[in-house]
Scaffold this motif. Sequence first.
Motif, short mmCIF file in Angstrom:
data_model
loop_
_atom_site.label_atom_id
_atom_site.label_comp_id
_atom_site.label_asym_id
_atom_site.label_seq_id
_atom_site.Cartn_x
_atom_site.Cartn_y
_atom_site.Cartn_z
N UNK A 1 -5.47 23.38 12.40
CA UNK A 1 -4.05 23.05 12.55
C UNK A 1 -3.38 22.74 11.21
N UNK A 2 -2.06 22.78 11.21
CA UNK A 2 -1.30 22.37 10.03
C UNK A 2 -1.61 20.91 9.71
N UNK A 3 -1.91 20.59 8.46
CA UNK A 3 -2.14 19.17 8.11
C UNK A 3 -0.93 18.31 8.49
N UNK A 4 -1.20 17.15 9.04
CA UNK A 4 -0.13 16.24 9.45
C UNK A 4 0.49 15.59 8.22
N UNK A 5 1.80 15.67 8.13
CA UNK A 5 2.52 15.13 6.97
C UNK A 5 3.71 14.31 7.45
N UNK A 6 3.90 13.17 6.84
CA UNK A 6 5.10 12.38 7.09
C UNK A 6 6.16 12.81 6.09
N UNK B 1 0.54 17.31 1.98
CA UNK B 1 1.68 18.22 1.94
C UNK B 1 1.38 19.43 1.06
N UNK B 2 0.72 19.18 -0.08
CA UNK B 2 0.34 20.28 -0.97
C UNK B 2 -0.62 21.24 -0.27
N UNK B 3 -1.58 20.68 0.47
CA UNK B 3 -2.52 21.52 1.20
C UNK B 3 -1.82 22.29 2.31
N UNK C 1 0.79 -1.23 0.00
CA UNK C 1 0.00 0.00 0.00
C UNK C 1 0.82 1.27 0.00
N UNK C 2 2.13 1.18 -0.28
CA UNK C 2 2.98 2.36 -0.17
C UNK C 2 2.62 3.44 -1.18
N UNK C 3 2.28 3.06 -2.36
CA UNK C 3 1.95 4.07 -3.37
C UNK C 3 0.77 4.92 -2.93
N UNK C 4 -0.26 4.27 -2.39
CA UNK C 4 -1.42 5.02 -1.91
C UNK C 4 -1.06 5.91 -0.71
N UNK C 5 -0.22 5.38 0.19
CA UNK C 5 0.21 6.16 1.35
C UNK C 5 0.95 7.41 0.91
N UNK C 6 1.86 7.24 -0.03
CA UNK C 6 2.67 8.36 -0.50
C UNK C 6 1.80 9.38 -1.23
N UNK C 7 0.88 8.90 -2.05
CA UNK C 7 -0.01 9.82 -2.78
C UNK C 7 -0.88 10.63 -1.83
N UNK C 8 -1.42 9.98 -0.82
CA UNK C 8 -2.26 10.68 0.16
C UNK C 8 -1.42 11.69 0.94
N UNK C 9 -0.22 11.29 1.30
CA UNK C 9 0.67 12.19 2.02
C UNK C 9 1.03 13.40 1.16
#
Length: 633
Positions: free
Chosen positions: A389-394, A242-244, A230-238
Motif C-alpha cells: 500500500x501507499x505509505x501513510x503520511x500526515x 513522504x519521500x518513499x 517530540x514534533x521534530x522527530x514526528x515531522x522527520x519520520x513523516x
Amino acid sequence: MPNQFFLLFILIISSFSLEAQELQLPQIFSDHMILQRDTNVRIWGWSRPNSVVTILLGEESITTETNNDGEWEAFLPKKKAGGPYSITIDSRQTVTFEDVYFGDIWIAGGQSNMEWPVGGNIDNMEIELNDAEYPQIRFFKVAKDISFEPLDELKQEAAWKPANKETVKDYSAVAWFFAKHNHLEKDVPVGIIDDNWGGTPAESWVPIDVLRNVPGYEEKASKYSTTDTGWENKINENSKNNAEKYRRVQDTEGFLSYGVHAEGYNDASWQNIELPNQEPLLDFVWLRKKFNLESISDAQLSFGNPGKFTVAFINGKKVYTKTWADDPEVINVEKSTLKEGENVIAIRTVEDWANRTFIGSENDFWLETKDEKIQFNGTWKYSNLIEPPIPQVIRYENEPGFLFNAMINPIAGYTLKGAIWYQGESNVGANQYYNVLFESMIESWRNAWNQGDFPFLFVQLANYQQRYDDPTDSGWARLQEAQTQTLSLNNTGMATIIDIGEANDIHPRNKQDVGYRLWQSARHVAFNEDNVYSGPMYRGHIIDGERVIISFNHVGSGLINKKINGNLPGFALAGSDSVFYWADATIDGDLIILDSDEVENPIAVRYAWADNPEVALYNLEGLPAVPFRTDDW
C-alpha cells in the motif's frame, strides 16, 4: 566546588560562543533583491550581542546595535524607484549585496492556482515565455517547508532571481502577469515573494495561537498547542515516509518486476470491477482487460482522465505515461503494438493526494482503429494487492499554523507594498467558517509585518464542475460569498473570475485575466487611482409586485449582457417556499429588472449562485458581476 567550576566553565563557553557569532541576515536579503520604494525599509539580522552594526547604502550610513541576544534591526531611508545600489552591512564581518533596486514588493500567497507556473501549459505559454526578458522584475521563491514552531529563518536556500525566459517558467503565472502590469504601468522595478503551496487550506497560513479563537478551529489548533517535545522527530519520520511514497508513486519502471503488465500474466484470481468506477479505488491499482480486433492498423487510445500517475500497456508494450500535471489526451498506438484477435490492455494508476482513484469516463474511454472502435467501459479485472500500500503520511502542510511558522514568519517584516492571494478550494467543505478564518489570516499577517493595514488583494474562486439545468445550492458559492464578505476589512480588494474557470479542471489555464483583474484592484486599493476595479456588485433591491429591481455598485460606464441575442442568465427568484426558479432578467440603465412566471410573490434573489453558473452580466470595462444572494437560507 566541582559543580561551581562546571557552571563557570559553561558560562565562559556560552559567552565565547555569543561573541564569536558571525554577522547573519535572513535569506530574503540577497543580491538582485528589490526593496520597497518611497518608504523606510526594515532590514534585520544577527551578530554578536551588544555590538555595533553599520549599514552603508551608497554614501549614506546607518548605525544600530545588537541586543543581548545578538538581534538587530534598522530602517533604510526612503528611496525613489531605481538602482542599482550596493548595500554593505558591517559588524566585524562584512556582507555586501549587489544589484539592488527599489520598486514595489508583493507577496504572492495561496494554493495551487497561485503556485501554478508560467511553464505549466497556461494559455499562450510560448508567447508569454518569449516576452519574459524583464530584468527589473524579480522573484524570490520560498521553498515548501513545515514547522511546528515559528522559525526565524527559512530552512532551505533561496535567492532573488531576475526574470528571463528560463527563470519565468517556474514563477507563479498569476503573480507574473500582475508584476508585469505593475512594472510596465508604473515604470518601476517589481519584486514578488512567491510563497504558496498547492492544496493547502487557509488555516495552515494562520498562527496557531490566533486559530485558538477562530470558530471551527479551536479544537484543531489546541491539538498543536501542547508541550509535546517530540514534533521534530514526528515531522522527520513523516518526511521519510513522504519521500518513499513519492518515489513509488512517480516510479515508471520498478514495478515491471511484478510482471503484471505482461500479456500472459495470470489475473484469474483478481476481482471484477465496472469502469468507470463509482467508488474510489485505493493504493496502487492494477487493471487488465482483454479485447478483440478483427483487423489492425495504427490506432488511437482515449483514457478519459486517468489518475495523476498512470502507466498503460498493450500486449506488454508501454503506450502511455501520465504524471501529475499532464492533461488527459488521446494517445497514438502503433500498428505493431496490436494483434488480430485477442489483445490485452494493462493499467497501473495511483492518486497521491487522497489515495482515491477514479478511472475512465463515459464515452471517453476507448481504442479506435481504422475499421472499428472498442469501448473500454464495462468489466475489468482489478487488484490493488500486487504492490504494498501507499505509505501513510500526515499532511502537516494542511495542519494549523505549520506553513505560517515555516514560510511566513521567517520573512515577516520584509517591507511590502502589499499581498496578493489565490486560495479557497481546500476550504469549500468548511465554507461556513471561511470568512472569519480568512479575515483572521489577513490580520495576523499584518500584525506579523507590523506595517499597518497593507493592501491585501485576493481572487474569488473561479467557476468549476458541473453546470445544472435548474437553480441549486452550492458550497462553492458559499465560499465565494465568504470571500466577498472579507472586503469589509480595510485596504482589501477582490478579483472576480466567475467567468473564466473550466468545468473539468480546477486549474483554469487563463492566468492572464486573473493577474489583470488583481492589478485593477491594486490600482485602486494600493495606488489610490480612481479606476473601475470591480465588476458590478449588489447594492440593494426593491420588490415591485411580481418584479424585483436590483441596483449595483461598480457599474462603471454601464451594464452589458455579453450573451448575444439571449436572456441575461444567472438570476433566480424564490418566494416564501424557498424554492428558486430562473428569472427573466433585463437591463434598464444601471438597474436589472427580474420576474418569473413561477414566482408570483418573490422575496429572495440569487445571482451566479452555483458551482459553475452561466453568467453574462458585466460592466463596460469588461469585469463580471460578483455572485450574490439576498437570502440567508
